[in-house]
Design an enzyme around this catalytic site. Structure first.
Site, PDB file in Angstrom:
ATOM      1  CG  ASN A   1      -0.551   0.392   2.570  1.00  0.00           C
ATOM      2  OD1 ASN A   1       1.231   0.140   2.008  1.00  0.00           O
ATOM      3  ND2 ASN A   1      -1.046   0.165   3.339  1.00  0.00           N
TER       4      ASN A   1
ATOM      5  CB  THR B   1       6.600   2.385   5.381  1.00  0.00           C
ATOM      6  OG1 THR B   1       6.517   0.960   5.070  1.00  0.00           O
ATOM      7  CG2 THR B   1       6.306   3.160   6.515  1.00  0.00           C
TER       8      THR B   1
ATOM      9  CE1 TYR C   1       7.358  -4.123  13.597  1.00  0.00           C
ATOM     10  CE2 TYR C   1       8.769  -4.810  15.648  1.00  0.00           C
ATOM     11  CZ  TYR C   1       8.647  -5.036  14.348  1.00  0.00           C
ATOM     12  OH  TYR C   1       9.085  -5.303  13.078  1.00  0.00           O
TER      13      TYR C   1
HETATM   14  P1  NAD Z   1       9.352  -1.288   4.900  1.00  0.00           P
HETATM   15  O1  NAD Z   1       8.825  -0.509   5.815  1.00  0.00           O
HETATM   16  O2  NAD Z   1      10.773  -0.976   4.455  1.00  0.00           O
HETATM   17  O3  NAD Z   1       8.574  -2.218   4.634  1.00  0.00           O
HETATM   18  C1  NAD Z   1       7.529  -2.581   4.586  1.00  0.00           C
HETATM   19  C2  NAD Z   1       6.669  -2.930   3.514  1.00  0.00           C
HETATM   20  O4  NAD Z   1       4.968  -3.524   4.386  1.00  0.00           O
HETATM   21  C3  NAD Z   1       6.180  -1.180   3.209  1.00  0.00           C
HETATM   22  O5  NAD Z   1       6.717  -1.448   2.034  1.00  0.00           O
HETATM   23  C4  NAD Z   1       4.889  -0.840   3.458  1.00  0.00           C
HETATM   24  O6  NAD Z   1       4.513   0.243   2.946  1.00  0.00           O
HETATM   25  C5  NAD Z   1       4.624  -2.537   2.972  1.00  0.00           C
HETATM   26  N1  NAD Z   1       2.691  -2.296   3.717  1.00  0.00           N
HETATM   27  C6  NAD Z   1       2.838  -1.434   5.622  1.00  0.00           C
HETATM   28  N2  NAD Z   1       1.680  -2.161   5.853  1.00  0.00           N
HETATM   29  C7  NAD Z   1       1.346  -2.472   4.805  1.00  0.00           C
HETATM   30  C8  NAD Z   1      -0.562  -2.665   4.230  1.00  0.00           C
HETATM   31  N3  NAD Z   1      -1.460  -3.024   5.183  1.00  0.00           N
HETATM   32  N4  NAD Z   1      -0.716  -3.380   3.073  1.00  0.00           N
HETATM   33  C9  NAD Z   1       0.342  -3.224   1.999  1.00  0.00           C
HETATM   34  N5  NAD Z   1       1.890  -3.456   2.568  1.00  0.00           N
HETATM   35  C10 NAD Z   1       1.815  -2.273   3.434  1.00  0.00           C
HETATM   36  O7  NAD Z   1      10.440  -2.593   6.397  1.00  0.00           O
HETATM   37  P2  NAD Z   1      11.396  -3.248   6.054  1.00  0.00           P
HETATM   38  O8  NAD Z   1      12.676  -3.750   7.570  1.00  0.00           O
HETATM   39  O9  NAD Z   1      11.821  -3.670   4.765  1.00  0.00           O
HETATM   40  O10 NAD Z   1      10.724  -4.857   6.753  1.00  0.00           O
HETATM   41  C11 NAD Z   1       9.567  -6.441   5.973  1.00  0.00           C
HETATM   42  C12 NAD Z   1       9.073  -7.031   7.310  1.00  0.00           C
HETATM   43  O11 NAD Z   1      10.332  -7.570   8.323  1.00  0.00           O
HETATM   44  C13 NAD Z   1       8.372  -6.550   8.384  1.00  0.00           C
HETATM   45  O12 NAD Z   1       7.109  -7.373   8.730  1.00  0.00           O
HETATM   46  C14 NAD Z   1       9.661  -6.413   9.691  1.00  0.00           C
HETATM   47  O13 NAD Z   1       8.675  -6.371  10.363  1.00  0.00           O
HETATM   48  C15 NAD Z   1      10.023  -7.306   9.177  1.00  0.00           C
HETATM   49  N6  NAD Z   1      11.533  -7.427  10.048  1.00  0.00           N
HETATM   50  C16 NAD Z   1      12.250  -6.142   9.862  1.00  0.00           C
HETATM   51  C17 NAD Z   1      14.165  -6.226  10.171  1.00  0.00           C
HETATM   52  C18 NAD Z   1      14.584  -5.225   9.153  1.00  0.00           C
HETATM   53  O14 NAD Z   1      15.729  -5.327  10.292  1.00  0.00           O
HETATM   54  N7  NAD Z   1      14.206  -4.660   8.300  1.00  0.00           N
HETATM   55  C19 NAD Z   1      13.526  -6.822  11.341  1.00  0.00           C
HETATM   56  C20 NAD Z   1      12.969  -7.299  12.269  1.00  0.00           C
HETATM   57  C21 NAD Z   1      11.975  -7.699  11.287  1.00  0.00           C
END
Ligand code: NAD
Length: 315
Positions: free
Chosen positions: A33, A36, A145
């Site tokens: 969506n 972020t 979260y």
């Molecule tokens: P990010 O914010 O870059 O990516 C998250 C994506 O989800 C974004 O593109 C956002 O637009 C999309 N999104 C959010 N809500 C939505 C919705 N309701 N419908 C459709 N899309 C939606 O974050 P990231 O770092 O890439 O994290 C990705 C996943 O990995 C997450 O679930 C996060 O909890 C998990 N995670 C990441 C890390 C890290 O270090 N990057 C660590 C632990 C867990």
């Protein structure tokens, strides 16, 4: 050719997941969506095997074709984002995960949940094995979260045990690489941005709190190994080499050859003191372990992202 759904596919990890799956010859349907995430993260993809659907996963969705894998990564992930979007974060962890598990059930697809080391909260056990139940403050600001992810894990296991869905849970520890947003508040993009602009690096507290940093390629390899396994219990995917935040700041200054100094700021509420994955299960069950050490990963991040994007020019 397998068809994979990647939710959150326009985000940091999700866009790397799309790249990896396409280069491995799979079809990818990316849902996002753009809360972020950004189209900039996927604009380089030219493949006919790639389809982007802008959709908020808290609303139901329908797909009229077979699906083999669902990688469910959508969720605000950095403290700045989930503190700004507390209800949305809870909804995407609950309704969003329900919708994707329902789809996986309908399509008989393998479902992989992106969970997090934050399910361990401020851990009292170090390093953290998957058997540790965690130490989370449910009503603190970060609870939106941490508890959304804990709920998503409970839901995933319920769909597996009661509905027979083929599920997997990856507990991702701090991961970094190109396409992190310079202002998302996480340590590595913040320090890189500050160092490249010769501004002071802002370390929270006294900088003795520890984190372990996994390079994005290693993390994505972990997800794919998990997807291709028959493991249903959670597995930690992260780099077990631990650094203090102060050591990280010093390393970033060294790698960027910056003249920045280090300054100290107040510690955020419920900031965990330590964070280090026990990866014994990942090694035993998936044959997975990280390969990229921090300095090399930071160098590659700078080369791939470019200084302009790391300092936030053109955003
Ligand atoms: P990010 O914010 O870059 O990516 C998250 C994506 O989800 C974004 O593109 C956002 O637009 C999309 N999104 C959010 N809500 C939505 C919705 N309701 N419908 C459709 N899309 C939606 O974050 P990231 O770092 O890439 O994290 C990705 C996943 O990995 C997450 O679930 C996060 O909890 C998990 N995670 C990441 C890390 C890290 O270090 N990057 C660590 C632990 C867990």
């Amino acid at each position: 050719m397998a068809t994979c759904i990647v939710t959150g596919g326009a985000g940091f990890l999700g866009s790397h997941m799309c790249d990896h799956l396409l280069s491995a010859g799979q079809r990818v349907i990316c849902f996002d969506n753009l809360d972020t995430g950004s189209l900039q993260n996927i604009e380089h993809i030219r493949s006919a095997d790639f389809r982007f659907i802008q959709h908020d996963l808290t609303e139901p969705l329908f797909i009229d074709e077979p699906v083999d894998f669902v990688y469910h990564l959508a969720s605000p992930a950095s403290p700045i984002d989930y503190l700004r979007l507390p209800l949305h974060t809870l909804k995407v962890g609950s309704y969003g995960t329900h919708h994707m598990l329902g789809l996986a059930k309908q399509k008989r697809a393998r479902f992989v949940l992106a969970s997090t080391s934050e399910v361990y909260g401020d851990p009292q056990v170090h390093p953290q094995p998957e058997s540790y139940w965690g130490h989370v403050n449910p009503i603190g600001p970060r609870g939106v979260y941490d508890e959304a992810k804990r709920y998503a894990e409970a839901l995933t296991m319920a769909y597996h045990r009661q509905q027979g869905v083929d599920t997997a849970i990856v507990r991702t520890f701090n991961t970094y690489g190109a396409r992190m947003r310079p202002h998302d508040g996480r340590a590595i993009p913040t320090f890189l941005r500050q160092a490249l602009q010769e501004k002071p690096l802002t370390v929270f507290g006294d900088g003795t709190q520890t984190r372990s940093f996994c390079y994005v390629d290693d993390q994505i390899r972990g997800y794919v190994a998990m997807a291709e396994s028959d493991v249903h219990e959670p597995i930690n995917i992260g780099n077990p080499i631990e650094f203090t935040l102060l050591e990280l700041a010093e390393t970033v200054i060294e790698v960027t050859e910056s003249r920045s100094e280090i300054v100290f700021e107040a510690l955020p509420t419920d900031d965990p003191q330590v964070r280090q994955p026990d990866i014994t299960r990942a090694k035993q069950l998936l044959g997975w372990e990280p390969e990229v050490e921090l300095r090399a990963g930071l160098q590659t991040t700078i080369e791939q992202a470019g200084v302009e994007r790391l300092v936030g020019m053109g955003d």
